[in-house]
Design a protein around this motif. Sequence first.
Motif, PDB file in Angstrom:
ATOM      1  N   VAL A 241       2.634  -6.784   4.395  1.00 26.42           N
ATOM      2  CA  VAL A 241       1.692  -6.417   4.008  1.00 26.42           C
ATOM      3  C   VAL A 241       1.799  -5.749   3.311  1.00 26.42           C
ATOM      4  O   VAL A 241       2.479  -6.008   1.397  1.00 26.42           O
ATOM      5  CB  VAL A 241       0.409  -7.398   4.466  1.00 26.42           C
ATOM      6  N   TRP A 242       2.147  -4.441   3.711  1.00 24.36           N
ATOM      7  CA  TRP A 242       2.664  -3.501   3.305  1.00 24.36           C
ATOM      8  C   TRP A 242       4.164  -3.396   1.550  1.00 24.36           C
ATOM      9  O   TRP A 242       4.391  -2.948   0.994  1.00 24.36           O
ATOM     10  CB  TRP A 242       3.001  -1.996   4.088  1.00 24.36           C
ATOM     11  N   ARG A 243       5.369  -4.202   2.110  1.00 24.19           N
ATOM     12  CA  ARG A 243       6.468  -4.613   2.138  1.00 24.19           C
ATOM     13  C   ARG A 243       5.905  -5.458   0.482  1.00 24.19           C
ATOM     14  O   ARG A 243       6.379  -5.083  -0.184  1.00 24.19           O
ATOM     15  CB  ARG A 243       7.355  -5.599   2.892  1.00 24.19           C
ATOM     16  N   LEU A 244       5.389  -6.700   0.895  1.00 20.03           N
ATOM     17  CA  LEU A 244       5.548  -7.481  -0.509  1.00 20.03           C
ATOM     18  C   LEU A 244       4.002  -6.563  -1.902  1.00 20.03           C
ATOM     19  O   LEU A 244       4.526  -7.416  -2.794  1.00 20.03           O
ATOM     20  CB  LEU A 244       4.587  -8.874   0.027  1.00 20.03           C
ATOM     21  N   ASP A 245       3.532  -5.408  -1.050  1.00 22.61           N
ATOM     22  CA  ASP A 245       2.218  -4.798  -2.359  1.00 22.61           C
ATOM     23  C   ASP A 245       3.612  -4.431  -3.427  1.00 22.61           C
ATOM     24  O   ASP A 245       2.641  -3.583  -3.853  1.00 22.61           O
ATOM     25  CB  ASP A 245       1.618  -3.818  -1.656  1.00 22.61           C
ATOM     26  N   HIS A 246       4.892  -3.707  -2.281  1.00 23.61           N
ATOM     27  CA  HIS A 246       5.474  -3.087  -3.551  1.00 23.61           C
ATOM     28  C   HIS A 246       5.869  -3.407  -4.766  1.00 23.61           C
ATOM     29  O   HIS A 246       6.312  -3.156  -5.840  1.00 23.61           O
ATOM     30  CB  HIS A 246       6.703  -2.677  -3.215  1.00 23.61           C
ATOM     31  N   PHE A 247       5.624  -4.600  -4.958  1.00 22.75           N
ATOM     32  CA  PHE A 247       5.695  -5.890  -5.752  1.00 22.75           C
ATOM     33  C   PHE A 247       4.735  -6.449  -6.187  1.00 22.75           C
ATOM     34  O   PHE A 247       3.707  -7.156  -5.697  1.00 22.75           O
ATOM     35  CB  PHE A 247       7.170  -7.285  -5.078  1.00 22.75           C
ATOM     36  N   VAL A 248       3.952  -6.070  -7.611  1.00 27.22           N
ATOM     37  CA  VAL A 248       3.408  -6.861  -8.040  1.00 27.22           C
ATOM     38  C   VAL A 248       3.156  -8.414  -9.035  1.00 27.22           C
ATOM     39  O   VAL A 248       4.135  -8.447  -9.265  1.00 27.22           O
ATOM     40  CB  VAL A 248       2.292  -6.314  -8.925  1.00 27.22           C
TER      41      VAL A 248
END
Length: 518
Positions: A353-360
Motif C-alpha cells: 500500500v505505501w509503495r503504491l501510495d508513491h503514485f497518485v
Amino acid sequence: EFCSCTRLCHQACASANRAYGFMFTGLFFGLWYLITCYTCCHVVQERPPPPGGRRKTAPLVPSMLKALQNPAFSALLPAWACDAVSAAIFLALCPYYVMYVIAPEYQTAGDSPFGVDCLQGARGVSTSKTYDRRCNTMVVLGSCVTAALIAAIASTPLWLYGVRRFGKIKMWLAWSLTMAVTNFMFLPLTRSSIISCFAVCAVNGLPIAAKFLADAILADIIDYDEFLTGTRNEATYTMFKSFLPKIMAIPAAALPLAIMNSCGHIPADNGKVMLQPTSVVISVRVMLGGCSGVGALFAWYLKTKYPLKTDEQLEIMAEGIRQHREGKAAPDPVTGKEYAITAYTDEENECGVWRLDHFVGVQVVQEIADNPSEALPKLTSRCFMHFLLAILLVIVSVCSLVGSAPLLKNKELGAVPTVCAVFMGVSFVFLGFSALRWRAAREMQETPPSSALLAKVLEHRRVLQALADARRSQPPADQAGDQPEEHHAAQADSLRSAGVANEANGPTASPESEGQQF
C-alpha cells in the motif's frame, strides 16, 4: 574640514551602535528560543503509547501526497503560498520603505508635517548636538511598528466578536481581504508623510490580530482528513503550514532587494542614509504596496474556493468521523455522497500500500492490476528517467549558480544569482522526490503486491475519484458558499437523514485498523 570629520565620526559611531544593537537583540531572542524549547521539551510530557504500541507511520512521499489529496488542504495551499510571498515582501522592504520613501532624514521645513529641517540627515545622527528623533529612520520605523502592535492588541476583541457574530469563515475571508487593502494603502505615501505612515501602519496592525483564524481553519482541515482517512495527521499539516512560509520567504525576500539594487540603490555612507533616485523610491513603493497587496488579494480569491463553508458542514463532518469510528459509512460534508473508510493492516501497508501510495491516481493501479509483469517495469523505467532528469537539473542549477555568482556585484543583473539559488533548491527537492519514487517502483517490481491488495486499493481510489468528480461538478455558487442559509440548512438535514439511514442499515465498512492511507 574638522566639522565634516566630526560629523562623519558621529555617523560611523551611530551605525556601529545600531549594528551592535541588532546583534544583541538577535542573541537575546536566540537564547530565549533555546531556553523555551528546552523547557517545553523537558516539562511537557509526551502522550503515552496505546496498549498495542504505536503504529508505524507512512513514508515521507506517501504522507505528503496524501495531504495534497485532501481537497480542503489543496485548495488553500496556493493561497498560503501567496500569503507567505506577500508577508515576506512586506517584511523585507518595510525598513527600506521608511528609509527611502518616507525619508525622515531628508525632511525640510517646507514639506515636514512638524516643520523640521533635518539638514540632509545631519540631525538624524543620535550623537549630533542638533539631533532630532523625528529625523531618525530607526525611531520612525520603531514608532510605526509600535503603532501596528497597539492596533493589533486593541482590535483583538473586535475580531473575536466578529467570529461569534458572523462565524469564523466569514471573518477569516474578511481578514484576508483586509490584509490586501491595508497593503495597498502604502502606495500613495510620499516623502516626509510621517503622520500618514503612522496611520497606515496602525491600520495594517488590524489584520495582525486575526491570524489565529488561520489556525482555526487548519484544525478543520485536519478534521476533514480524519473523516477521509480515519487517522489524525496534525504533524503533517502543521509542518506544511509552518514550513511553506519559510520556503517562500527566501525568493520573496531576496528578489525585491535584488530589484532595488538593480534600480540604482545607493548604499549608506559611513552610516548615513543616502537620498535615493526616483527609480529606487518607485520600486520600493510598488513592491511593498502593490506586489504585496496583489499577492494578498489573490490569496483572498483562492480562499473563497475553500469547500467547508458552513457550520452545518462542520457538524456533518464531526458526525461522520464518529460513524467512521464505528465502522459505518457517512455522508461527505462537501458533496453529500456516501463514503466509507478503507482500512489497511500494518502488513498490507508494508507489503504494497505505501509503495503504491508513491503514485497518485486510479490509472497507475489499474494498469498494475491488469498486467503487473508489463506495467511494473514500465513504471520503474519511467521513474528512473525522472531521476536522471532530476540529476541533470541539479547539475544545471549548480553550474548556473556558480557561474552567476560574480553577477552579485552587477546592479542590473544582481537578481540572477538569487533566481539560480531558488532553482537549485527546487531541483534538489525534485531529486529526492524522484529517487524515493524510483526506489518504491523497484521494490514493487521485485515484490509485486497481491491481486487482492491491488483490488482493494483500486476500489478505494475509485471511491476517492468519485468524490473528487462530485466536488468538481458542483455549481460554482455552491462551491463559493453563496447559497442562502435555507439551502445549507436543507442540505444539512438531508445529509443527517442519510447518516441516520446508514445507522439503520448497519456498518458498511469494518476497518481492521485505523491506518488507512491514500
